[in-house]
Design a protein around this motif. Sequence first.
Motif, PDB file in Angstrom:
ATOM      1  N   HIS A 174       0.589  -1.287   0.194  1.00 17.42           N
ATOM      2  CA  HIS A 174       0.083   0.721   0.113  1.00 17.42           C
ATOM      3  C   HIS A 174       0.662   0.711   0.585  1.00 17.42           C
ATOM      4  N   TYR A 211      -1.603   5.665   2.438  1.00 16.70           N
ATOM      5  CA  TYR A 211      -2.534   5.060   3.211  1.00 16.70           C
ATOM      6  C   TYR A 211      -2.614   4.418   3.981  1.00 16.70           C
ATOM      7  N   PRO A 221     -11.812   3.151   4.822  1.00 16.87           N
ATOM      8  CA  PRO A 221     -11.685   2.877   3.319  1.00 16.87           C
ATOM      9  C   PRO A 221     -13.188   2.276   3.462  1.00 16.87           C
ATOM     10  N   GLN A 269     -15.333  -1.286   2.795  1.00 17.43           N
ATOM     11  CA  GLN A 269     -15.074  -2.538   3.053  1.00 17.43           C
ATOM     12  C   GLN A 269     -16.150  -3.419   2.234  1.00 17.43           C
ATOM     13  N   ARG A 271     -16.684  -2.117  -0.746  1.00 23.70           N
ATOM     14  CA  ARG A 271     -15.692  -1.996  -1.346  1.00 23.70           C
ATOM     15  C   ARG A 271     -15.485  -2.373  -3.173  1.00 23.70           C
ATOM     16  N   PRO A 287      -7.470  -0.880  -1.596  1.00 27.40           N
ATOM     17  CA  PRO A 287      -8.194   0.074  -0.927  1.00 27.40           C
ATOM     18  C   PRO A 287      -9.587   1.114  -1.938  1.00 27.40           C
ATOM     19  N   VAL A 335     -10.748   4.819  -1.100  1.00 29.00           N
ATOM     20  CA  VAL A 335     -11.189   5.089   0.126  1.00 29.00           C
ATOM     21  C   VAL A 335     -11.683   6.426   0.525  1.00 29.00           C
TER      22      VAL A 335
END
Length: 288
Positions: A77, A81, A105, A107, A111, A137, A139
């Motif tokens: 990452h 992040y 972020p 989930q 996501r 991710p 966000v």
Amino acid sequence: MSSFNRTVIEEFRANAGQVGGPFEGSELILLTTTGARSAKPHTVPLGFAREGGGGDGGGDGGGELFVVASAAGADRHPAWYHNLLARPLVEVETGTDAYEAVAVPAQGARRDELFARIVRAEPGYGEYQARTRRVIPVVALQRTHEVPVREGGIAGKLLDVHGWLRAQLALVRELAREEPQGAGAASLGLQLRQHCLAFCHSLEFHHRSEDAGLFPYLEQRHPHMREFFLRVGAEHRAIARLQEELVGALDAPGVGFSERVERMSRELEAHLDGEEAQLLPVLRALEA
């Protein structure tokens, strides 16, 4: 900061968000996080998506913004992040605006839905995901509550900070009262974590600033208030202990967490009310 990023940031700020080179024609934001280890500000230019849009969208319109921690498909990452996981309160700069936000972020299914939509608009993100085993991710940058300006001067600044803390704690209370169930449990838990950390870090900074700066200054001018400052300092330490308990319970916020938040709310409201009653007349007199 790389020299390339520095050049992009300088051009962005000098031209109301417009940049040339490889980003010419693209819309960017600047995201400033606080270093997880260094505690120093760290700014990066990023593309973004908007809630309800197909992909990148104008930075000054409505809707929640999302950024993707792609790192061009690297197996780790990006540093920004890791920073926002440790310190969720960030600063967002668009072409003509700058504001605070809490970085959360997305989930699970949320996501995946967001990432699929972003890839439809910007296929390059799909290529980045194909290069790495990590789940890239997405966000959300959730703009924090803006407190109406009630007055100017130092008294106004105190009221602004207190208003922000009250609003953020009210949101944490609301999230803590919701029962995380089913597919939405992970997203709710992470929202609660990020907003609670943002509140706790801001409260800690505010009290530290008062103890080290404002209170000694006022006590020199008003020695008769010494007992008040001693009492408020003790309240700061008691609230700090509640804050530590809250942060310590974030990894498993189930049973008892909501009660901890309610206790923090009662203690903090009483503290802020008492502080304002004593300090606002003094602060207003300084500027009379």
